[in-house]
Design a protein around this motif. Structure first.
Motif, PDB file in Angstrom:
ATOM      1  N   HIS A  32       0.573  -1.027  -0.257  1.00 48.84           N
ATOM      2  CA  HIS A  32       0.134   0.200  -0.050  1.00 48.84           C
ATOM      3  C   HIS A  32       1.410   1.452   0.436  1.00 48.84           C
ATOM      4  O   HIS A  32       0.223   2.021  -0.130  1.00 48.84           O
ATOM      5  N   LYS A  33       2.146   1.087  -0.022  1.00 53.83           N
ATOM      6  CA  LYS A  33       2.602   2.490   0.592  1.00 53.83           C
ATOM      7  C   LYS A  33       3.994   3.072  -1.010  1.00 53.83           C
ATOM      8  O   LYS A  33       4.774   3.886  -1.463  1.00 53.83           O
ATOM      9  N   ILE A  34       3.888   1.729  -1.635  1.00 54.94           N
ATOM     10  CA  ILE A  34       5.064   1.012  -3.025  1.00 54.94           C
ATOM     11  C   ILE A  34       3.599   2.672  -4.357  1.00 54.94           C
ATOM     12  O   ILE A  34       2.625   2.314  -4.633  1.00 54.94           O
ATOM     13  N   SER A  35       4.621   3.108  -5.249  1.00 54.84           N
ATOM     14  CA  SER A  35       4.668   3.399  -6.309  1.00 54.84           C
ATOM     15  C   SER A  35       3.745   2.145  -7.412  1.00 54.84           C
ATOM     16  O   SER A  35       4.084   1.253  -7.338  1.00 54.84           O
ATOM     17  N   ASP A  36       3.418   2.677  -8.426  1.00 49.00           N
ATOM     18  CA  ASP A  36       2.530   2.477  -9.552  1.00 49.00           C
ATOM     19  C   ASP A  36       3.405   1.653  -9.548  1.00 49.00           C
ATOM     20  O   ASP A  36       3.261   0.471 -10.559  1.00 49.00           O
ATOM     21  N   GLY A  37       4.397   2.604 -10.279  1.00 48.57           N
ATOM     22  CA  GLY A  37       5.770   1.265 -11.099  1.00 48.57           C
ATOM     23  C   GLY A  37       6.269   0.223 -10.807  1.00 48.57           C
ATOM     24  O   GLY A  37       6.222  -0.827 -10.995  1.00 48.57           O
ATOM     25  N   GLU A  38       6.273   0.571  -8.888  1.00 47.46           N
ATOM     26  CA  GLU A  38       6.921  -0.217  -8.367  1.00 47.46           C
ATOM     27  C   GLU A  38       5.728  -1.508  -8.257  1.00 47.46           C
ATOM     28  O   GLU A  38       6.149  -3.016  -7.625  1.00 47.46           O
ATOM     29  N   ARG A  39       4.648  -0.948  -7.818  1.00 42.50           N
ATOM     30  CA  ARG A  39       3.535  -2.937  -7.658  1.00 42.50           C
ATOM     31  C   ARG A  39       3.796  -2.981  -9.082  1.00 42.50           C
ATOM     32  O   ARG A  39       4.023  -4.742  -8.984  1.00 42.50           O
ATOM     33  N   ARG A  40       4.170  -2.554 -10.365  1.00 45.93           N
ATOM     34  CA  ARG A  40       3.771  -3.462 -11.621  1.00 45.93           C
ATOM     35  C   ARG A  40       4.720  -4.123 -11.371  1.00 45.93           C
ATOM     36  O   ARG A  40       4.465  -5.609 -11.946  1.00 45.93           O
ATOM     37  N   ARG A  41       5.852  -4.028 -10.954  1.00 43.69           N
ATOM     38  CA  ARG A  41       7.425  -4.847 -10.925  1.00 43.69           C
ATOM     39  C   ARG A  41       7.230  -5.973 -10.227  1.00 43.69           C
ATOM     40  O   ARG A  41       7.131  -7.262 -10.560  1.00 43.69           O
ATOM     41  N   VAL A  42       5.716  -5.869  -8.692  1.00 43.63           N
ATOM     42  CA  VAL A  42       5.575  -6.439  -8.325  1.00 43.63           C
ATOM     43  C   VAL A  42       5.030  -7.912  -8.700  1.00 43.63           C
ATOM     44  O   VAL A  42       5.034  -8.726  -8.193  1.00 43.63           O
ATOM     45  N   GLN A  43       3.788  -7.328  -9.669  1.00 42.23           N
ATOM     46  CA  GLN A  43       3.080  -7.939 -10.883  1.00 42.23           C
ATOM     47  C   GLN A  43       3.881  -9.074 -11.570  1.00 42.23           C
ATOM     48  O   GLN A  43       3.498 -10.298 -11.680  1.00 42.23           O
TER      49      GLN A  43
END
Length: 276
Positions: free
Chosen positions: A129-140
């Motif tokens: 819930h604290k990371i950016s959209d780009g970081e969330r995309r990396r996790v995805q």
């Protein structure tokens, strides 16, 4: 046997809207990597979602992956990664990346997971819930790619990545596809750095294929020896050429009154409200 085959596919989201896909017939060979090119609204995302079994079609259509009906006998080894994942409230909750990946089986694919963690520069201590959209995309991407896949369906998943991570990811996907004979169908609007990635390219317009999946590099029709287009003729230039043709086609439909015009309307003159 085709890795992906589609026959007689026409699809509309509802009974009062025009079809989003019209009479689609394609076949992709195992190990191929196909780039889908087309303007917004061409039907690329709809096609990928149907191939992933996320929407149902009528009995007239035959949609198969690894010769199995994607709706009635869902094949294993199919991974779909789209843009809607990052907006899912589940992946925006207060959970650590390490716990999240373990909850979806990351511990069973530790070697691939760890390679992707390094490649995508993911911090296991991040909180979702604290990371950016780009970081969330990396996790995805780590989540979706850590289990080996036979068919990979990608819909604009590199849009949030920086240039270096995107380049590393494309190299990983190409090498993985070549090593395991796995198939990729990838819809994107970002063509820089893609020249060496695809084995095929295809062009969609208004729900149909203008150019069916065709071997890349394209043959140079102007040369009697039918040599291939050189590396200096980038995929970007081919995509730009096709998209310009799409826009002209659309404008011609507007001139004929067959399509609602877009953009500024010269006869739409409105006065500003009086200030008193």
């Amino acid at each position: 046997m085709a890795a992906i085959s589609v026959s007689n596919l026409t699809y509309a989201y509802n009974s009062f809207s025009p079809p989003s896909l019209v009479d689609i017939n394609i076949a992709l060979t195992p190990g191929s990597r196909t780039i889908l090119i087309g303007a917004n609204g061409a039907g690329k995302s709809t096609l990928l979602q149907l191939l992933a079994g996320k929407k149902l079609v009528g009995d007239a259509a035959d949609v198969r992956i690894k010769d199995q009906d994607v709706f009635r006998n869902s094949p294993e080894g199919v991974t779909f990664l789209g843009t809607e994942w990052a907006m899912n409230p589940v992946v925006r909750g207060d959970i650590g990346v390490a716990e999240f990946l373990d909850s979806v089986g990351g511990y069973r694919h530790k070697e691939r997971r760890d390679r992707l963690l390094d490649l995508l520069d993911v911090d296991l201590d991040w909180r979702m819930h604290k990371i950016s959209d780009g970081e969330r995309r990396r996790v995805q991407l780590c989540f979706g790619l850590m289990a080996p896949w036979d068919i990979l369906l990608l819909d604009e998943v590199t849009v949030d990545l920086d240039v270096m991570v995107r380049d590393d990811l494309l190299k990983f996907l190409k090498a993985d596809s070549e090593a395991r004979g796995a198939t990729i169908l990838y819809a994107t609007h970002i063509f820089d750095g893609l020249n060496d990635f695809p084995t095929h390219i295809a062009h969609m317009r208004f729900g149909t294929f203008v150019t069916l999946p065709t071997s890349w590099p394209l043959p140079d029709r102007s040369n009697a020896l039918t040599t291939t287009i050189s590396a200096t003729t980038a995929l970007y230039n081919i995509a730009l050429q096709w998209l310009k043709a799409d826009r002209e086609y659309s404008r011609e439909l507007e001139r004929q009154g067959k399509k609602v015009p877009r953009g500024a309307r010269k006869d739409d003159v409105r006065s500003l409200p009086s200030c008193g």
